[in-house]
Motif scaffolding. Structure first.
Motif, short mmCIF file in Angstrom:
data_model
loop_
_atom_site.label_atom_id
_atom_site.label_comp_id
_atom_site.label_asym_id
_atom_site.label_seq_id
_atom_site.Cartn_x
_atom_site.Cartn_y
_atom_site.Cartn_z
N ARG A 16 4.76 5.34 -2.06
CA ARG A 16 3.41 4.76 -2.07
C ARG A 16 3.41 3.44 -2.84
O ARG A 16 4.11 3.30 -3.85
CB ARG A 16 2.42 5.74 -2.69
CG ARG A 16 2.23 7.01 -1.88
CD ARG A 16 1.29 7.96 -2.60
NE ARG A 16 1.06 9.17 -1.86
CZ ARG A 16 0.03 9.35 -1.03
NH1 ARG A 16 -0.84 8.39 -0.85
NH2 ARG A 16 -0.11 10.49 -0.40
N ASN A 17 2.62 2.50 -2.36
CA ASN A 17 2.60 1.16 -2.97
C ASN A 17 2.30 1.19 -4.46
O ASN A 17 2.93 0.46 -5.23
CB ASN A 17 1.57 0.27 -2.26
CG ASN A 17 2.06 -0.22 -0.92
OD1 ASN A 17 3.24 -0.20 -0.62
ND2 ASN A 17 1.13 -0.66 -0.09
N HIS A 18 1.35 2.00 -4.89
CA HIS A 18 1.00 2.00 -6.32
C HIS A 18 2.14 2.55 -7.17
O HIS A 18 2.33 2.11 -8.30
CB HIS A 18 -0.31 2.75 -6.58
CG HIS A 18 -0.25 4.23 -6.39
ND1 HIS A 18 -0.10 4.83 -5.17
CD2 HIS A 18 -0.31 5.23 -7.31
CE1 HIS A 18 -0.09 6.15 -5.33
NE2 HIS A 18 -0.20 6.42 -6.62
N GLU A 51 4.77 -0.31 -7.24
CA GLU A 51 4.31 -1.37 -8.15
C GLU A 51 4.49 -0.96 -9.60
O GLU A 51 4.97 -1.74 -10.43
CB GLU A 51 2.83 -1.68 -7.86
CG GLU A 51 2.30 -2.87 -8.61
CD GLU A 51 2.88 -4.19 -8.17
OE1 GLU A 51 2.95 -5.12 -9.00
OE2 GLU A 51 3.29 -4.31 -7.00
N VAL A 111 -3.11 -1.01 -4.57
CA VAL A 111 -2.40 -2.27 -4.41
C VAL A 111 -2.97 -2.91 -3.15
O VAL A 111 -2.81 -2.39 -2.05
CB VAL A 111 -0.88 -2.03 -4.27
CG1 VAL A 111 -0.15 -3.35 -4.02
CG2 VAL A 111 -0.33 -1.34 -5.50
N THR A 116 0.87 -6.56 -1.11
CA THR A 116 2.24 -6.27 -1.47
C THR A 116 3.07 -7.56 -1.44
O THR A 116 2.59 -8.61 -1.04
CB THR A 116 2.87 -5.24 -0.51
OG1 THR A 116 2.85 -5.77 0.81
CG2 THR A 116 2.10 -3.93 -0.55
#
Length: 87
Positions: A31-33, A36, A80, A83
């Motif tokens: 997952r993006n979060h 990050e 997020v 990206t």
């Protein structure tokens, strides 16, 4: 023709829809979060989340209590919206 093919295919699958979903959908996804957060921590010298994500993603279809927090969608603050690739 489509309906006949679908019916045949459905008969070949296990009767339990949950079993089909478990085999088809990973327990852990990057997952993006989480990515990050991992990047931010790694740049600061903390590779703990990197190693946890790496281990969990090595076997993404296996449910693991140790990786349960990695499966949670982002909170409003963690979302997020852009990206690195610009998506």
């Amino acid at each position: 023709a489509w309906h006949a093919q679908w019916t045949d295919r459905k008969r070949e699958q296990p009767a339990d829809p949950e079993e089909v979903m478990t085999k088809s959908n990973p327990y852990v996804i990057p997952r993006n979060h989480q990515i990050e957060a991992m990047i931010t921590q790694a740049v600061a010298g903390d590779l703990n989340l990197f190693h946890r994500l790496n281990a969990a993603l090595a076997s993404p279809f296996e449910a693991s209590p140790e990786a349960a927090d990695l499966t949670v969608p982002p909170t409003t603050e963690e979302k997020v919206t852009q990206t690195f690739c610009g998506t």
